[in-house]
Enzyme design. Sequence first.
Site, PDB file in Angstrom:
ATOM      1  N   GLU A 151       2.194  50.424  20.547  1.00 51.05           N
ATOM      2  CA  GLU A 151       1.120  51.120  21.273  1.00 51.05           C
ATOM      3  C   GLU A 151       1.726  51.790  22.495  1.00 51.05           C
ATOM      4  OE1 GLU A 151      -2.348  48.689  22.202  1.00 51.05           O
ATOM      5  OE2 GLU A 151      -2.638  49.719  24.122  1.00 51.05           O
ATOM      6  N   GLU A 156      -4.494  54.392  31.292  1.00 54.77           N
ATOM      7  CA  GLU A 156      -5.540  53.385  31.347  1.00 54.77           C
ATOM      8  C   GLU A 156      -5.963  53.272  32.803  1.00 54.77           C
ATOM      9  OE1 GLU A 156      -5.272  49.767  28.567  1.00 54.77           O
ATOM     10  OE2 GLU A 156      -3.207  50.176  29.170  1.00 54.77           O
TER      11      GLU A 156
END
Lengths: 276, 461
Positions: A151, A156
């Site tokens: 990932e 974020e």
Amino acid sequence: MWGYKMFFASLLLLVMGCETDDTQTVATFNTLVWEDNFEVDGTPDSSRWRFDIGDGTEQGIPGWGNDELQYYTDRSENVTVQNGFLLITAKQEDFNGSSFTSARLTTQGLFEQAYGRFEARIRVPFGKGYWPAFFLLGNNCNDNPWPACGEIDIMENVGDEPTIAFGSVHGPGFFGGDSIGKDYELTNDRFDTGFHIFGIEWAPDYINYYVDGNLYQQITPEDIDEETDGQGEWVFDRPFYIILNVAIGGNLPGPPNNETVFPQTMLVDYVRVYQQ
Amino acid sequence: MKIYTYTNLRFILLLGLGFVAFSSCERDFSDEVKFATFSANADIFTDTPVSLTDEFFVSFDPAIGANTEGFGTDDDIAFEGSSSIRIDVPAPDDPNGSFIGGIFLDRGAGRDLTGFDALTFYIKGSTTATIDEVGFGSDFEEDKFAVGLQNIRLSTDWKKVIIPIPDPSKLVQERGMFRFSSGTLSTNGVGFTFWIDELRFENLGTVAQSRPSILGGNDSRFPTTVGQTVTISQLQQTFNLGSGIDQTISVTPSYFSFESSDPNVAFVDELGEVTVAGTGLTEITASIAGVLAEGKLLVESSESAQIVSIFTDLFADIPVDNYNGFFLGQNTKGGLVEESGGQIIRYTELDFVSINFFQNVAPIDITEMTDLRISIRVEESIDPGDFINIQLVNSVGNPDLTSGTFRIEGGDLVPNEWVEFQIPLSSFTGLGARNAIGQLFFVSDGTISNVSIDNIFFSAE
């Protein structure tokens, strides 16, 4: 109402050409291979995007692996394109056993690529419990379950830290709380009051992370080796696909509190992918 | 160049602004026309007061108990540099005054604060006390653009306090640089000291997500008649700071724009005073810098409306003995508490309790009234069988005592949300005469323990 006003103000700034200059200049991969500028109002383009639906139970990962609280839908109140922006809206409502709804779009099976420059221009929501993200997953997660498939988190943010975004990688030996990454903090500005450009340039031996015009992190196979005492494995040599989502609650941000404002919307101006 | 007085200058500025608006598409002003601008100096206190009046600190009136002795500077303690402001909060029995507070005024005609978004400073205490209020915008004349931040918890180490400016564009000429006041409520009457340093206006860029509110964020009904006035209260604004923390400040009406949906029924002035001018319905809303405030006032003006208010923000309340008589055999705790800049009644461990107005005050005659209005917020989950009985008692303690009860079922209440009830007085089974009502009871027999009550009044429909 508030969102609409902010949005209108942003448009006005665009027209007047005096918005803050957040064009990035650090990226060097310039051959455009895929983009969505969200120019057609309504449902997102189905040739580019598909939806993950539900609370993760059907996928075998209830709470999407992180004890998240939202139920993802493809309803227009959770995801739509308007006035040149993709809108992902998180709502507080009882829906199929969950207390919140939101949306998660992916390019799985539609667009997958190894290496390149992945970039999006985004404005995030604010408040405890919001967890918006722009990230990539390896296209073999079905056969080679996470974290083995890898990932790459390009952006974020947790809503109770409005000045901080972070970029990281997860893989075998470095995942969850032990992922490898770095915070990027704005000075005299926030990520929820205007748009910012989040991107990576990914090559066989490095991933460079940037926000607006600022390169702030490079992750290499050697870094993974060092950070994991040789236990981690660089798994970033295969095609990955793009994900955009707004999660609510979960292990990272913690649950919303009584000050958290619902509904709120993550706005995405564009997503673009380049090759070297 | 002619020197205008402070008042004239402001008048001319206003005229000038009007001119700009009307003529901006015509042509530019001639070079000779220059608008006066005021100092944009940010600093208020660094190691010394910066451009403040000679007296530095202007105390609240000693006649109301303000202590003028406890204010000074301290050359031994500083967050930065060599000196800080030192404030000694007196004990309630201090002969020089029972609390300390006052303002700092700009030495000149005022400062232009339009380029800032917050007042900031560092603060520390001799103990972990809570000080009552800090703010700015008070000049002891109009206090037009005053802002307050209440209940600041001190640490014995320095911490930064950020007070957002509600709408900087309003502050073109502000003299009120700082305000503070504190007593010793938080230390049970023990005096303490706090220090303030690096007091200044800043443009942080991280003060965002303005959320104004009026009337505690509630939609309040105001049944009334022509000629009545009411002032919109509980004016607040919440910002989200760069730390992710929400900061709520109290704000004066002049920061708001008020709007009435039908000015023929009622209109609002810039101080938030609503004047009822005709019969009908109108909705009063407010905004700061284009952001609509949560909460609104619904004016219902008719020929015959009459009100007897027990506990509201909008009407003059009748005097009461107490909001909890703590009677023998009663477990209910609680009474008045602060919420959203106003007061509500909150009871815990409710079995039964009454608001009493018969001992040292006169009972009320509500013969002409037709309805009881009341807002109830249950602060727990509601189970089947839960209830709250509302009981009115007439002629308390006399042989002709009569009382009546109305039962609110749990199913008509919502956990953690205000529910407004309008109950015809004819529904209070058993109530005879109502010319001397002296008690209003809430009885749950423990089925509901935690409940808040607000907006209690009688109306004639």
